[in-house]
Structures are given as C-alpha cells and as structure tokens.
Design a protein around this motif. Sequence first.
Motif, PDB file in Angstrom:
ATOM      1  N   ARG A 164       0.891  -1.167   0.403  1.00 18.05           N
ATOM      2  CA  ARG A 164       0.312   0.214  -0.016  1.00 18.05           C
ATOM      3  C   ARG A 164       1.031   0.754   0.009  1.00 18.05           C
ATOM      4  NH1 ARG A 164      -5.741   2.074   1.897  1.00 18.05           N
ATOM      5  NH2 ARG A 164      -5.267   4.132   0.628  1.00 18.05           N
ATOM      6  N   TRP A 165       1.995   1.016   0.496  1.00 17.26           N
ATOM      7  CA  TRP A 165       3.068   2.165   1.048  1.00 17.26           C
ATOM      8  C   TRP A 165       3.735   2.169  -0.817  1.00 17.26           C
ATOM      9  CZ3 TRP A 165       5.638  -0.203   5.572  1.00 17.26           C
ATOM     10  CH2 TRP A 165       4.968   0.354   6.429  1.00 17.26           C
ATOM     11  N   GLY A 166       3.596   1.797  -1.780  1.00 16.92           N
ATOM     12  CA  GLY A 166       4.294   1.834  -3.244  1.00 16.92           C
ATOM     13  C   GLY A 166       5.288   0.959  -3.257  1.00 16.92           C
ATOM     14  N   MET A 167       5.867   0.223  -2.449  1.00 21.94           N
ATOM     15  CA  MET A 167       7.521  -0.368  -2.171  1.00 21.94           C
ATOM     16  C   MET A 167       7.260  -1.332  -3.617  1.00 21.94           C
ATOM     17  SD  MET A 167       8.550  -1.769   1.514  1.00 21.94           S
ATOM     18  CE  MET A 167      10.221  -2.552   1.320  1.00 21.94           C
ATOM     19  N   MET A 168       8.522  -1.077  -4.536  1.00 22.98           N
ATOM     20  CA  MET A 168       8.773  -1.971  -5.250  1.00 22.98           C
ATOM     21  C   MET A 168       8.978  -2.860  -5.071  1.00 22.98           C
ATOM     22  SD  MET A 168      10.752  -1.263  -8.747  1.00 22.98           S
ATOM     23  CE  MET A 168      11.814  -0.357  -8.038  1.00 22.98           C
ATOM     24  N   ALA A 169       8.904  -4.150  -5.327  1.00 20.91           N
ATOM     25  CA  ALA A 169       8.833  -5.529  -5.142  1.00 20.91           C
ATOM     26  C   ALA A 169       8.598  -6.677  -5.894  1.00 20.91           C
ATOM     27  CB  ALA A 169       8.950  -5.409  -3.716  1.00 20.91           C
ATOM     28  N   ASP A 170       9.342  -7.929  -5.832  1.00 15.76           N
ATOM     29  CA  ASP A 170       8.678  -9.373  -6.428  1.00 15.76           C
ATOM     30  C   ASP A 170       7.705  -9.835  -5.433  1.00 15.76           C
ATOM     31  OD1 ASP A 170       7.725 -11.272  -7.032  1.00 15.76           O
ATOM     32  OD2 ASP A 170      10.141 -12.040  -8.738  1.00 15.76           O
ATOM     33  N   TRP A 171       6.686  -9.606  -4.865  1.00 17.38           N
ATOM     34  CA  TRP A 171       5.941 -10.070  -3.934  1.00 17.38           C
ATOM     35  C   TRP A 171       5.493 -11.104  -3.774  1.00 17.38           C
ATOM     36  CZ3 TRP A 171       6.867  -6.854   0.027  1.00 17.38           C
ATOM     37  CH2 TRP A 171       6.802  -5.176  -0.174  1.00 17.38           C
ATOM     38  N   ASN A 172       5.742 -12.343  -4.782  1.00 11.93           N
ATOM     39  CA  ASN A 172       5.692 -14.256  -5.150  1.00 11.93           C
ATOM     40  C   ASN A 172       7.225 -14.389  -4.778  1.00 11.93           C
ATOM     41  OD1 ASN A 172       3.156 -13.512  -5.603  1.00 11.93           O
ATOM     42  ND2 ASN A 172       3.447 -12.723  -7.679  1.00 11.93           N
ATOM     43  N   ASN A 173       8.213 -13.643  -4.522  1.00  7.72           N
ATOM     44  CA  ASN A 173       9.429 -14.053  -4.394  1.00  7.72           C
ATOM     45  C   ASN A 173      10.386 -13.549  -3.419  1.00  7.72           C
ATOM     46  OD1 ASN A 173      10.194 -16.265  -6.367  1.00  7.72           O
ATOM     47  ND2 ASN A 173       9.491 -14.682  -7.872  1.00  7.72           N
ATOM     48  N   CYS A 174       9.753 -13.503  -2.247  1.00  9.53           N
ATOM     49  CA  CYS A 174      10.750 -13.005  -0.968  1.00  9.53           C
ATOM     50  C   CYS A 174      10.541 -14.037  -0.099  1.00  9.53           C
ATOM     51  CB  CYS A 174       9.516 -12.163   0.301  1.00  9.53           C
ATOM     52  SG  CYS A 174       8.463 -11.167  -0.956  1.00  9.53           S
ATOM     53  N   TYR A 175      12.229 -13.744   1.174  1.00 11.31           N
ATOM     54  CA  TYR A 175      12.947 -14.800   1.644  1.00 11.31           C
ATOM     55  C   TYR A 175      12.538 -14.770   2.910  1.00 11.31           C
ATOM     56  CZ  TYR A 175      15.803 -11.714   3.918  1.00 11.31           C
ATOM     57  OH  TYR A 175      16.835 -10.621   5.248  1.00 11.31           O
ATOM     58  N   TYR A 176      12.421 -16.194   4.057  1.00 16.77           N
ATOM     59  CA  TYR A 176      12.122 -16.305   4.663  1.00 16.77           C
ATOM     60  C   TYR A 176      12.785 -16.997   5.763  1.00 16.77           C
ATOM     61  CZ  TYR A 176       8.042 -15.014   2.048  1.00 16.77           C
ATOM     62  OH  TYR A 176       6.516 -14.179   1.605  1.00 16.77           O
ATOM     63  N   THR A 177      13.155 -16.829   6.963  1.00 17.20           N
ATOM     64  CA  THR A 177      13.915 -17.539   7.549  1.00 17.20           C
ATOM     65  C   THR A 177      13.381 -18.507   7.944  1.00 17.20           C
ATOM     66  OG1 THR A 177      13.174 -15.991   9.799  1.00 17.20           O
ATOM     67  CG2 THR A 177      15.610 -15.346   8.754  1.00 17.20           C
ATOM     68  N   LEU A 178      12.003 -18.909   7.894  1.00 26.26           N
ATOM     69  CA  LEU A 178      11.353 -20.353   8.315  1.00 26.26           C
ATOM     70  C   LEU A 178      11.684 -20.968   7.081  1.00 26.26           C
ATOM     71  CD1 LEU A 178       9.139 -20.265   6.885  1.00 26.26           C
ATOM     72  CD2 LEU A 178       8.183 -19.261   9.307  1.00 26.26           C
ATOM     73  N   ASP A 179      11.873 -20.552   6.124  1.00 25.85           N
ATOM     74  CA  ASP A 179      11.685 -21.324   4.598  1.00 25.85           C
ATOM     75  C   ASP A 179      13.148 -22.264   4.552  1.00 25.85           C
ATOM     76  OD1 ASP A 179      11.639 -21.657   1.715  1.00 25.85           O
ATOM     77  OD2 ASP A 179      13.878 -21.684   1.877  1.00 25.85           O
ATOM     78  N   LYS A 180      12.790 -23.822   4.316  1.00 24.74           N
ATOM     79  CA  LYS A 180      13.245 -24.924   4.738  1.00 24.74           C
ATOM     80  C   LYS A 180      14.894 -24.760   3.744  1.00 24.74           C
ATOM     81  CE  LYS A 180       9.563 -28.029   3.596  1.00 24.74           C
ATOM     82  NZ  LYS A 180       9.368 -29.330   3.079  1.00 24.74           N
ATOM     83  N   ASN A 181      15.311 -24.457   2.597  1.00 24.58           N
ATOM     84  CA  ASN A 181      16.560 -23.810   2.523  1.00 24.58           C
ATOM     85  C   ASN A 181      17.571 -22.741   2.992  1.00 24.58           C
ATOM     86  OD1 ASN A 181      16.541 -25.649   0.075  1.00 24.58           O
ATOM     87  ND2 ASN A 181      15.359 -24.409  -1.249  1.00 24.58           N
ATOM     88  N   TYR A 182      17.091 -22.102   3.609  1.00 22.72           N
ATOM     89  CA  TYR A 182      17.561 -20.963   4.184  1.00 22.72           C
ATOM     90  C   TYR A 182      17.670 -21.597   6.013  1.00 22.72           C
ATOM     91  CZ  TYR A 182      17.715 -15.920   6.441  1.00 22.72           C
ATOM     92  OH  TYR A 182      18.902 -14.750   7.248  1.00 22.72           O
ATOM     93  N   GLU A 183      16.906 -22.415   5.827  1.00 26.61           N
ATOM     94  CA  GLU A 183      17.548 -23.124   7.819  1.00 26.61           C
ATOM     95  C   GLU A 183      18.299 -24.054   7.215  1.00 26.61           C
ATOM     96  OE1 GLU A 183      13.162 -23.099  10.028  1.00 26.61           O
ATOM     97  OE2 GLU A 183      13.590 -24.980   8.489  1.00 26.61           O
ATOM     98  N   ALA A 184      18.108 -24.274   6.456  1.00 24.35           N
ATOM     99  CA  ALA A 184      19.627 -25.502   6.129  1.00 24.35           C
ATOM    100  C   ALA A 184      21.098 -24.769   5.551  1.00 24.35           C
ATOM    101  CB  ALA A 184      19.504 -26.510   4.604  1.00 24.35           C
ATOM    102  N   THR A 185      20.550 -23.380   5.598  1.00 20.88           N
ATOM    103  CA  THR A 185      21.908 -22.557   5.130  1.00 20.88           C
ATOM    104  C   THR A 185      22.345 -22.159   6.085  1.00 20.88           C
ATOM    105  OG1 THR A 185      21.558 -21.711   2.994  1.00 20.88           O
ATOM    106  CG2 THR A 185      23.222 -20.708   3.467  1.00 20.88           C
ATOM    107  N   GLN A 186      21.814 -21.863   6.880  1.00 21.47           N
ATOM    108  CA  GLN A 186      22.858 -21.470   8.399  1.00 21.47           C
ATOM    109  C   GLN A 186      22.940 -22.324   9.290  1.00 21.47           C
ATOM    110  OE1 GLN A 186      19.108 -19.806  11.205  1.00 21.47           O
ATOM    111  NE2 GLN A 186      18.297 -19.656   9.500  1.00 21.47           N
ATOM    112  N   MET A 187      22.456 -23.665   8.945  1.00 22.00           N
ATOM    113  CA  MET A 187      22.652 -25.400   9.421  1.00 22.00           C
ATOM    114  C   MET A 187      24.867 -24.760   8.886  1.00 22.00           C
ATOM    115  SD  MET A 187      21.998 -27.125  11.589  1.00 22.00           S
ATOM    116  CE  MET A 187      20.081 -26.925  11.133  1.00 22.00           C
ATOM    117  N   GLU A 188      24.720 -25.252   7.637  1.00 22.25           N
ATOM    118  CA  GLU A 188      25.844 -25.093   6.755  1.00 22.25           C
ATOM    119  C   GLU A 188      26.814 -23.703   7.447  1.00 22.25           C
ATOM    120  OE1 GLU A 188      27.948 -25.052   2.303  1.00 22.25           O
ATOM    121  OE2 GLU A 188      25.950 -24.338   2.600  1.00 22.25           O
ATOM    122  N   ILE A 189      26.640 -22.454   7.751  1.00 25.69           N
ATOM    123  CA  ILE A 189      27.196 -21.715   7.892  1.00 25.69           C
ATOM    124  C   ILE A 189      27.597 -21.652   9.541  1.00 25.69           C
ATOM    125  CG2 ILE A 189      26.576 -19.075   8.551  1.00 25.69           C
ATOM    126  CD1 ILE A 189      27.233 -19.364   5.542  1.00 25.69           C
TER     127      ILE A 189
END
Length: 962
Positions: A164-189
């Motif tokens: 609503r504030w007019g923020m330009m982004a691809d709202w269908n492709n965001c990142y979330y820290t609960l995403d499986k791949n993101y969580e696995a990458t944390q484990m790797e780091i």
Amino acid sequence: MLPHWKYSIIEKCTMKLLRQLSNHTYSHTVLLPKTSFPVRRRSKSDIDVEHEESSTSELYVWQSKQKAECSFVLHDGPPYANGNAHVGHSVNKILKDITNRYKLQSGHRIDFVQGWDCHGLPIEVKALQASRQDFRKLSPLKIRDQARSFAWEAIQNQKSSFQRWGMMADWNNCYYTLDKNYEATQMEIFYKLYEKGYVYQDLKPVYWSPSSRTALAEAELEYNDSHVSSSVIVKFPMVSETLPTGSLQKVFNIPVYALVWTTTPWTIPANQALCFAKDRSYSIVRCSSSDKEFLMGDHFLIATERVADMEHSLNSKLVHLVKLEGADLAGCTYRHPLCPDSELPFLSGVHVSMERGSGLVHTAPAHGPEDFLIAKEHDLKLVSLVNEDGCYTSEAGESLVGQHVIKQGNITVMNQLKDAGLLAHSEDHVHSYPYDWRTKQPVIFRASKQWFINTDRLKSLALDCLNSVNIHPEQYRQQMESLLMNRPSWCISRQRVWGVPLPVFYCVDTGEPLINRHTVEHIENLIRQHGTDCWWAMTEDQLLPSSIMEKIGIQPDREFKKGADILDIWFESGVSWATVLKDHEYQADLCIEGMDQIRGWFQSSLLTAAALTGKPPYRNLLIHGFTVDENGNKMSKSQGNVIDPQTVIEGGQNKKKQPAYGEDVLRWWVASHATNATSITIGSTLLTTLAEQVHKIRIVLRFLLGALNNYDHRTDGILVQNMPMLDQYMLHLLTKYSQSMNKLYEAYEYNKVARETLHFITSEVSAFYCHLVKDRLYCEKQRSVERRSCQTVLFHMLEICARHLAPILPHLTAEVATHHPCSDKPNLFRSQEFADTMCWENTEVENIMKAALEIRDDFNSNKGEVNPRELDVLLFATEDLYEKLKLLQTEEVTSTMGMCELLQVSHLRLTNLPVSVTPEDAVSVLQGICHVSCKEGSNESRAANLFILVKVKIYTLCYMAS
C-alpha cells in the motif's frame, strides 16, 4: 469610473476584454488550461488501489528482465514477523523504495528481495498469548505450529501495508528465515564457523532473562535509566591471622571488616572472593562517630581515595589508622558473611574501579563477566544458585530456595546480613540497568553452558572490513566501531523451541558434545526435505543413524541425545547474505536500517561475513533514526502517542481529528525527515503542514498538465536556440535543479531533495515562470512560436519535476502520467529515455538574466502598491547593460516581450540614450515613448504628479500611472 487619462490603450483593452470574459462572450478566444487531473486525489473508494499495489510487483518483475549496464543490490534487513506494520516500518521501507526507484530511473537493474525474520521468542510468546496456553504444558511441535501460523499471519499483514505504501518488489519471491533452504544454509554457516574455530561451548555467565527463560545477546538488551536497585554496603569479616604484619602491628588482633558496596545483594550467597587494585593504596579506618550505633568502634578496610565517599554514605566519621599498599592485600582472607565457616581469598583484579564504592569488589563468578575471568585465573569454584526462572535453587539453602532473586531474594539476603550484624548500610539506587527488549523485564547475569562465537578473534578482521564501508551519515562510524571493539563473546544459543536447532548431540554418559561434518550434513539434508520440525519430530536414531556413527568411527552402542538449544535470531538474520546475496558475490551495494541495527543486524552480518568471506556483506550503510512524537517522546502505547501509518493514509474514525492524508503525504514525511536525523518527528500538526506542501506541488503539476492541452511535443516543440531568453533561462534553471537532485539522491540526502524540490516547484516554477508567461500562454495565438516555446518549457518542466518527484511520490506521478496530454509518454520508471538537460546549461543567458532580475527586484521595491499593469516604463541602461538587455528584448518598445514580460508592465521602452525628464515635460516624453494620450483639457499637473523618477545603479526607470 476613473478618468480616461489614467488608462493606457492596452489597459483599456484589457479591462474591456475581462468584462467580456465575465459575460462569457469571448471566453473561447482565451487559451485557458484544460486538464482532467483532479485538484485533489480521489478517495480510496474511487481509485483502483489493488492495481496500484500489483503494479509495484509488475514493475519490479519487468525491470528485472531488462538489459542494464549495471545492477544495484539493496539487501533488506528482514523486519520481524511479530505484528502489524508500524510507523518505524514505514520509515525503513519507504527509504528503501525511494532508493530503488531512483536507481531504476538512473539506468540500473534493481536486485531487491524483501525478507522476514520469522523465528524467536517474541513470536513464540505472542502466539502462546493469543492461544492463552502455558508453554510448559505444550509439546515443542505444538508450540512451533502456533508460532508458525502467527508469523505467517503477521507477514501477510505487513506485506499488504508495504504494498500500500508503494514499495516496489517481487512479492511472490521474498525470503523467509523459516524457509527450508534458508534454515539449511544457516546450519551450513554454523558448521563452517565451528570448523574454523570461531564457535565454542563454555560454562560462563551470560545475560539471562528470567521472564523469557533464555540467554540473551547484547543486541537483545535495552537499558532502563530509571531502574531501582537495592544498594548495600556489606561488612566482610577479615581473618586476622592473614593480615599483613609490620605496618599493621598497631591494629593486629583487632577485628577488621572489608567494606564492599554492591547493587546486587542477591549475588552475595554466591560470593567466592574480594578483589582489590594492587596499584592503589588502602587504609584501615575506625568509625569514631555515626548515626548507626552498631558501627561505632568498628575497623574497616577501604581504598584510601574512597574513604571520604564512604563517610558520606555511612553518615559516619572515619579516622585513619594505618595505610598499606594494595599489593599487601595479596594473601589476605575473609569469612563469607552468610557462611562464617568458609575462608575466602582477596585477589587482585584489573577491573576494580575507584569511581564508586569502597575500592573492594565482591566477586561471584557465576554472575558477572569480570568475576568469571577472575575465577578462571585463580581456579575458583563456579557456583550458580539460580535456575532458569531467576529463582534460587535448593543449593542456596532452605531460607532462599524458590525465591526470585531480584524480588524477594534481595530482601531475604539483606535481612540475613542485617541479622548477622554485617549490613552497614542500604538504600535505593537509581541507575541504568539492562532489560529484555521483548518482555521489558530486568535481566541478570547467570552462569550456564552456552554456545558462543569468539568475537575476540574476529574483531580486528571485522574492523578492517568496516573501514572499506561507506557509512551515511558518517557520524555513526565511531559508534559502530566502538560497539564492535567492546563487544563480548556472542552467545548464539537460546533455550526455546521456535527456531533453528543447534545441530549438536550430547553423549549421555559424559555430556560431551558431538558435532562434525557428517552429522551436520545429514541434518542439513533432513531440513531441506522436512524443515526444522524434524529435529523435534524425529528420534535420535533417525537424526543420528548408525550409518553416520560408523562414518565418524563411533561405537553403535554409545548413546547420544539431541540438544535442546536453538540458534539466536540475530545469527539467523545475520547470515542472510549467504542466501540472498549468493549471486552477487555475497556483497550488497547498500543496506538501510535504523540506529538500533548498529549493534544488531549490521554487526551480526559483518561478523559472520568477515569470518567466512573476508569482506563486509555491504559496501554502503544508510542509517536512519527513530520516530518520536511532536514533543520528542518515544512512541508508546501506554502514552497514547502511537501513530499508525494506516491511519495516516486512510484516516481514523473521526476524520476531523484524524484526516486521511494518503500515501503521498506518508512518503513525503519519510523523505523530508528520515535522513540525517536521530529523531524523526511525526504528529498531526506536522502532517497537516506536509499535506499542504504535497497539495501545493499537486496544484502546480495540475497547471502544467492543463497548460499542455493541445500541445504535441513531437510536432510542436521549439528548439532552445529559437526560444525567448526567459524560456532559455528557465531551461537553464531546470538543468541546474536536475543536476542538484541527482547529486542529492546519490548522497541519500532525501530530506534535501524534498526541501529543494518544494522550493523549486513553488518558487521558480510557479511563482516565477508560470506567473510571468500566463499572458503569453493564454492570449498568444495557439500555434505561435512564443506560445509553443512556453509550452515546450512547461513540457520539460513537467517531465523533469515529475521525474525527480517520482521516487518519493510514485502515486502522484503515476496519476500525472495517466492525465498527460501527450499519450505517448511512457511510465517514468519504464523509460530510460530522458532529455539531456546538460545541453540547456547556458552561463551567458544566466548572466543576462541575473542583470535583468536585479532590475526587476529594484523595480518591485520602488513601485509601491501600484499594479505594474498600470505602468508604462522607460528603462535607460549604460552601454554594457544595454547590450545584455537587448538580447533579452530585441524590440525597443514592446508590450509583450523581454523586460516588459519580466516586469509585468503595460509598455516598456529600452534605451541607452540618457533622458532628462522633469515633471513639466513628463507627459510629452511619455507620449512620445509609450503613445500615451491625455484627454483634452485634463489637468496635466495631476499627471505630472503621478510621474516618478527612480535612479538605481547604472540605469534609470521612468514610469507613470497612465
């Protein structure tokens, strides 16, 4: 009706024309502006808000497919998914969007991935509060399920607000820290850091939140400057036999008490030593008088330079007996005030300060970082008598067990000291104290076995990396460096369940941790398939199968249990660079966050990236302040001063008190106030002022749109060299304005962009140029060169102003585009074509116009209250000035062009011939110059009296009321 002689021929014609226009007789002969652009933006119900919101995503996807010479990567520090979007979010997100939109206009391809921080205690607590359930009675998986649902709901609400504030982004492709791949990458780091030796486990005191039942990192604290602690001065009985001999012979065998001041009486039961400063002198003093009778005659050991302050605190007179050096205290012992049978040592400590207290420091290794270091140095016992809830354990004794240390525990310990005759003084002490930033409750130091990142090994490398980063404003660099260098070891383990598990197993027999590449890779693969729920859903045999144990050479009969800790959420968000910036060599061009991230996400990202990549995860940092109300107070629900951005846009229930300002005003507020300010003020008075500013801009843009009616730039545009000088000068000003805007945008000084744009549009565009050319615009023939020249300038003026406004006010400029009479004009953000304003820069024109504008200023200051339209002017100029003005006004006598248009007068004659005019011949002179005729028989002296002769600098202005 005024006498005929007071009017010039043109004035009479003008008045007649106006009368006819009022009767609509000749209104069709005047080319008035026409546009469908409304004076005020239509309400939400009248506009397609959904289309506006979806277009922000469509625009981002479109630009990501375009070819560009360079890309711009803005890395989003993930907002926390624990509630609705607030005014702080609007500052951060709108600043990011302004930056991205400017970069897109500048020919960059934008890479921006909106993210969310989804784990952690606040979400877990709020989810449980919403369900009104006790976490102690729920399984980990049930808690995680509720927390996940709560997080997703918060994400959807926040995402809707950001759109609503007019923020330009691809709202269908965001990142979330609960995403499986993101969580696995944390484990790797995590494992890479462990493998490099940066991660270790230790039993040591950490910030512990009893209200959250978990360890906290420094970044999770906030300090309450009004916290009240119980301050006590305690008498620790010294063992006489260990007192130094020689200088102490006079007081040998006389009981001596070491006086100690502390604001944590609850830690006295865990006392293991008293620390002194070996390079300071100490004194044994006797209490000769006091309002506390039980102190009379007592002998105390105090640092010499602290005696006077202790006299004041005890309200007693202390008489000096013996002085000794701090080093003499080595080997001295004392008896624990609550355990008389225990004999404990005096130890030298570099942390002992003389700023307050007695110069002797009570040391409880389980409850202080300096205390812990002393314990390690001297092999002292680490005694922790406090559990996860902040209550004494049974080891503290029957009189204390179960009591909360900060509350009843403090009181009980003070009473025990008083009963033992060892409480010399007590009072309330107001000071700054760390609180859990989530629960707003005080924390304590408590020894527990935790996992840490060794920041001591990383600080130097991280500081070198930081030196290559541009920080805006630069004033924050010193603060960031100081916090980095003084940061203690980073505790990354938490005792909750809503998060990413530490991939560690513990031997049931020995308690030793098991972690290696094989075990971690196996957990990574499970997480990529099932998510982190698998850690709680699966058994140890599934998480640590025999095949893995065989690989690492462990006997299958050994029993292991999985750990119960999760990773700190600052670690989770701090490794976002490893996922989001993977395709950009793990480095962003810019990160924009608030001041709180100087010790939060900025640091956690820097430390982890420096450790594994040897470079910072960002090239530039833009740091903004916090929002406060119009009185400078922090936003707080308890104070009732919280301003909801949604209310700013749509208004409250009472529209008179809380009017709907719209998205434009919210974004204008952010641009005007959010950069180069530690406090960002917002309130009804300010919003009203900003709304007026946006409306002024809107009205000017509306005029420009209307003035371009029946104009086609492709066929009607006039080349700059064929334009009148005023038009050339305006294009010159447009050039300078545009160049200034680009520099300010590049420097992220959006407050100056807003301020200078408002001034330019309302002053240079509206009050100056548009005001001067209205006659030409309305009354010249539609296709005349003079009018088309003016329209050409207005066309470029609209394009340039809209272009520089667009990053800040995309809603307004998008609306302007839909009403633009030139239907071929593309979206401002979808066009890389932009007029080369550098070709309009003309210093010669600027010098001529400066001289002309000086004349204009002098004219306006001397003409008094008379309407300039009623004046005919003779302008005499010396040769140099005359030659300049001739370029501005090619005809000697005119009623339309050059200086006449600039001064807005009826007629003007430009001459370089000296004139000598007196009141007696004024009428005849003006008749010859301006063709002014006087009515036969009129009183010429009256006319002469209205004649004024003004001498200014090197020219003369002669003008008369006609």
